[in-house]
Design an enzyme around this catalytic site. Structure first.
Site, PDB file in Angstrom:
ATOM      1  N   TYR A  11     -14.646 -12.399  -0.051  1.00 51.95           N
ATOM      2  CA  TYR A  11     -15.419 -11.205  -0.442  1.00 51.95           C
ATOM      3  C   TYR A  11     -16.659 -11.597  -1.235  1.00 51.95           C
ATOM      4  O   TYR A  11     -17.733 -11.019  -1.070  1.00 51.95           O
ATOM      5  CB  TYR A  11     -14.554 -10.221  -1.247  1.00 51.95           C
ATOM      6  CG  TYR A  11     -13.621  -9.430  -0.367  1.00 51.95           C
ATOM      7  CD1 TYR A  11     -14.110  -8.429   0.466  1.00 51.95           C
ATOM      8  CD2 TYR A  11     -12.257  -9.690  -0.343  1.00 51.95           C
ATOM      9  CE1 TYR A  11     -13.262  -7.713   1.297  1.00 51.95           C
ATOM     10  CE2 TYR A  11     -11.397  -8.983   0.485  1.00 51.95           C
ATOM     11  CZ  TYR A  11     -11.904  -7.997   1.308  1.00 51.95           C
ATOM     12  OH  TYR A  11     -11.065  -7.290   2.135  1.00 51.95           O
ATOM     13  N   ARG A  48      -3.454   6.500   0.129  1.00 52.57           N
ATOM     14  CA  ARG A  48      -3.917   7.721   0.806  1.00 52.57           C
ATOM     15  C   ARG A  48      -2.897   8.418   1.683  1.00 52.57           C
ATOM     16  O   ARG A  48      -3.117   9.561   2.076  1.00 52.57           O
ATOM     17  CB  ARG A  48      -5.175   7.403   1.631  1.00 52.57           C
ATOM     18  CG  ARG A  48      -6.407   7.299   0.749  1.00 52.57           C
ATOM     19  CD  ARG A  48      -7.577   6.717   1.510  1.00 52.57           C
ATOM     20  NE  ARG A  48      -7.313   5.316   1.817  1.00 52.57           N
ATOM     21  CZ  ARG A  48      -8.178   4.502   2.417  1.00 52.57           C
ATOM     22  NH1 ARG A  48      -9.353   4.963   2.805  1.00 52.57           N
ATOM     23  NH2 ARG A  48      -7.869   3.242   2.640  1.00 52.57           N
ATOM     24  N   ARG A  92       0.812  -1.228   0.000  1.00 56.10           N
ATOM     25  CA  ARG A  92       0.000   0.000   0.000  1.00 56.10           C
ATOM     26  C   ARG A  92       0.844   1.275   0.000  1.00 56.10           C
ATOM     27  O   ARG A  92       0.436   2.283   0.574  1.00 56.10           O
ATOM     28  CB  ARG A  92      -0.960   0.050   1.208  1.00 56.10           C
ATOM     29  CG  ARG A  92      -2.051  -0.995   1.182  1.00 56.10           C
ATOM     30  CD  ARG A  92      -3.247  -0.488   0.376  1.00 56.10           C
ATOM     31  NE  ARG A  92      -4.216  -1.562   0.191  1.00 56.10           N
ATOM     32  CZ  ARG A  92      -5.260  -1.774   0.996  1.00 56.10           C
ATOM     33  NH1 ARG A  92      -5.498  -0.963   2.004  1.00 56.10           N
ATOM     34  NH2 ARG A  92      -6.086  -2.759   0.761  1.00 56.10           N
ATOM     35  N   ARG A 152      -6.637  11.149  -7.282  1.00 53.43           N
ATOM     36  CA  ARG A 152      -7.873  10.385  -7.142  1.00 53.43           C
ATOM     37  C   ARG A 152      -9.124  11.273  -6.995  1.00 53.43           C
ATOM     38  O   ARG A 152     -10.242  10.744  -7.027  1.00 53.43           O
ATOM     39  CB  ARG A 152      -7.763   9.475  -5.902  1.00 53.43           C
ATOM     40  CG  ARG A 152      -7.112   8.116  -6.120  1.00 53.43           C
ATOM     41  CD  ARG A 152      -8.003   7.162  -6.895  1.00 53.43           C
ATOM     42  NE  ARG A 152      -9.396   7.207  -6.465  1.00 53.43           N
ATOM     43  CZ  ARG A 152      -9.858   6.663  -5.361  1.00 53.43           C
ATOM     44  NH1 ARG A 152      -9.086   5.977  -4.592  1.00 53.43           N
ATOM     45  NH2 ARG A 152     -11.124   6.781  -5.030  1.00 53.43           N
ATOM     46  N   ASP A 208      -6.390  -3.375  -7.638  1.00 55.40           N
ATOM     47  CA  ASP A 208      -7.015  -3.971  -6.452  1.00 55.40           C
ATOM     48  C   ASP A 208      -7.275  -5.444  -6.705  1.00 55.40           C
ATOM     49  O   ASP A 208      -7.460  -5.859  -7.856  1.00 55.40           O
ATOM     50  CB  ASP A 208      -8.326  -3.260  -6.102  1.00 55.40           C
ATOM     51  CG  ASP A 208      -8.721  -3.585  -4.660  1.00 55.40           C
ATOM     52  OD1 ASP A 208      -8.219  -2.921  -3.748  1.00 55.40           O
ATOM     53  OD2 ASP A 208      -9.492  -4.543  -4.455  1.00 55.40           O
TER      54      ASP A 208
END
Ligand code: CP3
Length: 351
Positions: A161, A41, A37, A50, A86
């Site tokens: 998921y 962010r 990561r 983004r 992702d």
């Protein structure tokens, strides 16, 4: 299938990079370091790129995905880029409705739970992977002798998921399906292995020199269930890289009790989370495997002397393994001060 002509690993560009050398069991002069990561962010330039763009739309815009992938390399001088994408992208490209809800994670339009739901899953049309290949190719060209790491979600994590319909604490419905309907279970995990495998293969063919399989939820399984009902499917995902001789990293959370099962699925490097010291992980693996990890992200907000002491300790314990790639024990938390990451890179390179 062999690496295409002009691939950065085949033509020698990335073959002597510290990351590739360490992943192949060597000890290069400088220790390689990158962060899971690292694109995300914690970086103001990421937040700017983004703005107004949905996560999965950003992943499918080749120029934007390439730009975001390169941002942490420019800023921190890490030894590799990890492709910005992702784990649910191949699920989406296979036609399953999924979104990423900020602060939560992937959410399915309809969960996949019954035998009929599983039967209705379709393979990925290889052409759907074009935006992925295009983005990786841009990054590989820009980076020259620095490797791009491709990645995919491991079948169990992807399946969780799909079955839960979104993030869940204990993957209870997923594990219930594994227990009650082994046939549907293995069909679902094979599908997940194949979409992830196709995604990995597209990244490698487009220029990724290393890959990482993420099994974020495997720690919710018993050792026996992992070995019998999950590991063969992770092996199937890696089998999509047959003939494509790129080093393969396996990273899972909470897998301390099943580390010894990982070399058998085809991993060359074992990623270790923050729970298990690297010297102990090396002992459990019989001293045979290059390790990756495992700076505890909980140190990233501490005063620098504490961070430095911890990083030195990680490197020292890692020195017992045949080779070591420095990383965090999991991803960069969004609130991390990016300057701390840059300082860690400098420190690791100086050690
Ligand atoms: O820099 C990198 O590591 C490469 C890119 C990457 C992302 N996701 C980008 C991303 C990678 C390797 C992943 C893998 C991923 N995605 C995993 C496995 C690794 C892990 O963390 O255990 C999992 C479980 C996912 C699913 C997922 N996607 C989650 C849980 C989230 C977070 C949701 C949130 O808002 O907290 C995402 C979204 C996501 N994937 C972001 C990024 C940069 C955040 C999107 C944003 O900016 O809002």
């Amino acid at each position: 299938m062999a690496l295409p002509e002009g691939h950065p690993l085949a033509d020698g560009r990335t073959a002597s990079s510290p990351l590739v050398r360490a992943a192949r069991g060597d000890r290069p002069e400088t220790l390689p370091v990158w962060f899971m990561r690292q694109a995300g962010r914690s970086l103001p330039e990421y937040r700017a790129s983004r703005a107004g763009v949905e996560m999965l739309d950003a992943c499918l815009d080749p120029a934007l995905a390439a730009e975001i992938t390169l941002q942490p390399v420019r800023r921190h001088g890490v030894d590799a880029a990890v492709f910005f994408s992702d784990i649910v992208i191949p699920v989406l490209l296979a036609g399953v409705g999924v979104r990423i809800v900020p602060g939560r994670g992937p959410v399915l339009d309809e969960p996949v739970r019954t035998p009929a739901d599983v039967m209705a899953l379709r393979p990925i049309d290889p052409e759907a992977l074009a935006p992925i290949s295009e983005a990786v190719a841009i990054v590989a060209r820009e980076l020259g002798d620095k490797p791009v790491i491709g990645f995919g979600g491991a079948p169990y994590t992807l399946a969780s998921y799909l079955v839960e319909g979104g993030p869940s604490k204990d993957q209870l419905r997923t594990r219930a399906l594994m227990r009650t309907d082994p046939h549907t279970w293995s069909q679902l995990l094979n599908w997940c292995a194949d979409v992830t495998g196709a995604f990995l293969q597209a990244q490698v063919r487009a220029g990724a020199s290393v890959v990482q399989l993420f099994d974020s939820w495997a720690g919710s399984l018993s050792r026996d269930d992992y070995i019998r009902r999950v590991a063969p499917h992770s092996q199937r995902a890696f089998s999509w890289l047959r003939g494509l001789e790129v080093p393969r990293i396996h990273f899972g959370l909470g897998m301390g009790e099943m580390l010894d099962a990982l070399p058998k699925i085809g991993a060359d490097v074992i990623g270790i989370d923050w729970r298990l010291p690297l010297d102990e992980a090396n002992r459990r693996l019989g001293g045979t495997m290059p390790l990756q990890g495992n700076i505890d992200a909980a140190f990233l907000t501490a005063p620098w002397p504490l961070v430095e002491r911890h990083v030195r300790d990680v490197v020292e314990r890692g020195s017992e393994a045949p080779a070591h790639i420095v990383n965090l024990g999991h991803g960069v938390p969004p609130e991390t001060d990016p300057d701390v990451l840059s300082r860690i890179v400098d420190l690791v390179h100086d050690l």
